[in-house]
Design a protein around this motif. Sequence first.
Motif, PDB file in Angstrom:
ATOM      1  N   LEU A 155       0.470  -1.288   0.173  1.00 40.90           N
ATOM      2  CA  LEU A 155      -0.159   0.076  -0.298  1.00 40.90           C
ATOM      3  C   LEU A 155       1.099   0.929   0.233  1.00 40.90           C
ATOM      4  N   SER A 156       1.955   1.416   0.610  1.00 38.52           N
ATOM      5  CA  SER A 156       3.020   2.424   0.630  1.00 38.52           C
ATOM      6  C   SER A 156       3.563   2.208  -0.872  1.00 38.52           C
ATOM      7  N   THR A 157       3.617   2.128  -1.574  1.00 38.03           N
ATOM      8  CA  THR A 157       4.765   1.423  -2.209  1.00 38.03           C
ATOM      9  C   THR A 157       3.544   1.840  -3.722  1.00 38.03           C
ATOM     10  N   LEU A 158       2.104   1.987  -3.252  1.00 34.26           N
ATOM     11  CA  LEU A 158       1.585   2.289  -4.565  1.00 34.26           C
ATOM     12  C   LEU A 158       1.686   3.380  -4.857  1.00 34.26           C
ATOM     13  N   LYS A 159       1.965   3.376  -6.441  1.00 36.42           N
ATOM     14  CA  LYS A 159       2.166   4.930  -7.471  1.00 36.42           C
ATOM     15  C   LYS A 159       0.311   4.907  -7.933  1.00 36.42           C
ATOM     16  N   VAL A 160       0.213   5.845  -7.615  1.00 35.26           N
ATOM     17  CA  VAL A 160      -1.084   7.294  -8.365  1.00 35.26           C
ATOM     18  C   VAL A 160      -1.290   7.355  -8.949  1.00 35.26           C
ATOM     19  N   GLY A 161      -1.615   7.309  -9.958  1.00 34.24           N
ATOM     20  CA  GLY A 161      -1.623   9.017 -11.397  1.00 34.24           C
ATOM     21  C   GLY A 161      -3.398   9.087 -11.640  1.00 34.24           C
ATOM     22  N   VAL A 162      -3.105  11.069 -10.843  1.00 33.24           N
ATOM     23  CA  VAL A 162      -4.146  11.428 -11.523  1.00 33.24           C
ATOM     24  C   VAL A 162      -4.382  12.079 -12.743  1.00 33.24           C
ATOM     25  N   GLY A 163      -5.530  11.941 -13.413  1.00 34.79           N
ATOM     26  CA  GLY A 163      -5.768  13.034 -14.301  1.00 34.79           C
ATOM     27  C   GLY A 163      -5.176  12.113 -15.479  1.00 34.79           C
TER      28      GLY A 163
END
Length: 690
Positions: free
Chosen positions: A425-433
């Motif tokens: 969960l801590s290394t999850l890379k989240v791209g927004v937009g």
Amino acid sequence: MKRTPTLLALSASLTLAASAANAQPPAAQSLANTHPAGLDLAGMDRNVKPGDDFFAYANGHWLATTEIPADRSSWGVGAELTELTTARTQALIQGAAKAKPGTEARKIGDYYLAYLDEKKIESLGLKPLQPTLARIAAIKDKKGLAAEFGRELRADVDALNSTNFYTDHLFGLWVEQDLNDTKRYAPYLLQGGLGMPDRDFYLSDSPRMEKIRAAYKAHIAKVLRLAGKKDADAQAQRIFDLETAIAKAHAPRGDSEDVLKANNPWARADFARKAPGLDWTAYFTAAGLQARPQFIVWHPGAVTGEAALVASQPLETWKAYLAYLQINHYSGVLPKAFADERFAFYGTTLSGTPQQQARWKRAVNSTNNALGEAVGKLYVAKYFPPEAKAKVQAMVGDLIAAFRVRIEKLDWMAPATKAEAERKLSTLKVGVGYPDHWIDYASLKVVPGDALGNAQRAEMFEYRRNLAKFGHPVDRGEWAMTPQLVNAVNLPVRNALNFPAAILQAPYFDVRNPIAMNLGATGATIGHEISHSFDDQGAMFNADGQLKNWWTPADLAHFQASGKALAKQFDQYHAFPDLPLKGEQELSENIADIAGLNAAYDAYRIANGGKEGPSQQGFTGDQQFFIAFAQSWRAKFREALIRQIVVTDGHALDEFRADTARNMDAWYPALNVKPGEKLYLAPADRVRIW
């Protein structure tokens, strides 16, 4: 992954396969998102008890009074936003057509205008495709056939996120992080070669499938007649028989989704021994893959079976098949009769859609496929300001925090498993937009007036772009979707998420709405994608995206038992009396729905100091949350498409996804659901995973 009509039509858009008479583009004033704030009270049917049919309670009046547009196979919230986004994109592309020659924007405009120019396409006939058809006709032996298969290989599938696993090339290629070595890219080889969506369309003995098969044979013959083939019916039968043999070699959908069955590393030298019949040296050389020492074969049985068919089936049958595939594939940029015929089968017969989309819409879709991130730059510059991105990023942070708390509180998970889940969960890379960096289209040649050539060059550009990844570090920030797509995705091999700009708008996300509504709609979607990292497939990948079991045996057994209970629950649902859902096939998405909704509910409560949010529109905060969730799944589908979804899709139908709320304790007091009502589950029967 949140399914939308856009993704359901992915195979058609990849093959540029739709056609209609030109229609006027939308007026400028229609480009604003004018969706009213709050819940859609008028769309509800409060005569229905939520405990009997929650989807109808939240959406019943809308369902009863809404007609699916003639050019759509489905309609709902996602489709409405797709229409809006298409209109916005069309206006941006028209502006790009006026840009300075040689610029990226001008490429966008030139590609669009060439696709739109039906008069030019009609005048050229099959001439632009003749070099390809002549090359196929000149094949003299099976070595030349293998080279042609390799020459036409394309990077047009994503093994973990496609709605279907078929491609109209003999095999499909996916270039992605290696399942076993996170520091490098691997070439994945997948089954392909079918003109219909799944092996069941060829092999099922149901009367409906028999009718579809007859229609498909007629479609092949019609395409061949349009191309001037004198023995069209006989060729069509041979092509159909060949595809049926390919279908028999294919793995079923359930096996395709099992990543443990897909992890089959083959050395380059293994192919001749494990899959004899195809000249693999000629194949890989023509495909530009001769230097790859190892592949991951996702469907080993299909690769072996299809290679054997190359040897056993007559060369002339394969040549007829290849010619047909090329014509069928490029129908959208061939004369109208070809496009109309393709739509008649893929649009009407398979999906039940009575009318083709207007030409300008198909031109937008094709331009998005060819120059998606270039168009995306224009879209986010106008429609996704930095403040919108910041607000969504904050929501993502809240949901990750809520998910972390849920993991910490699990009473069935051992500390060692929790520690690995936390690391993931801590290394999850989240791209927004939109992505952090954009694809460079400088090497893509777009020629004004050359619609078919532009489509071919765009496919080859994407293929070469993927091959160029080999030898370079894995880019976890690369996006699998364009910003102008109404959808979202989890990429478990990279432990990454994409939330395109187009889905981050009303009614899914609306800054005017209270947090309960936004978290019930968009928050549940974000939570869904986060939790895909921990569903039955995502749970097989560690924090680095390596295929590795990080569970204790007892924890994994508990998790799998919960998954089986959820699959059994969905097996009880029926799209029609003769058509039950497939709980195992849909399990990943259903796990993500439950986990995402729970995390979103926790985040909403945390945002309100641990209490229920304030009332609005006559509903409590908890009611707003759950109704917003059910209204986010608002959609209607034509029967033909429903039947196709159940056979081929990893997602349950939207109405049953809304009903996943019945597994949450909080739903019962919020909606006053009582024992004896149809959706009521005793506490012991509610599936609890995360």
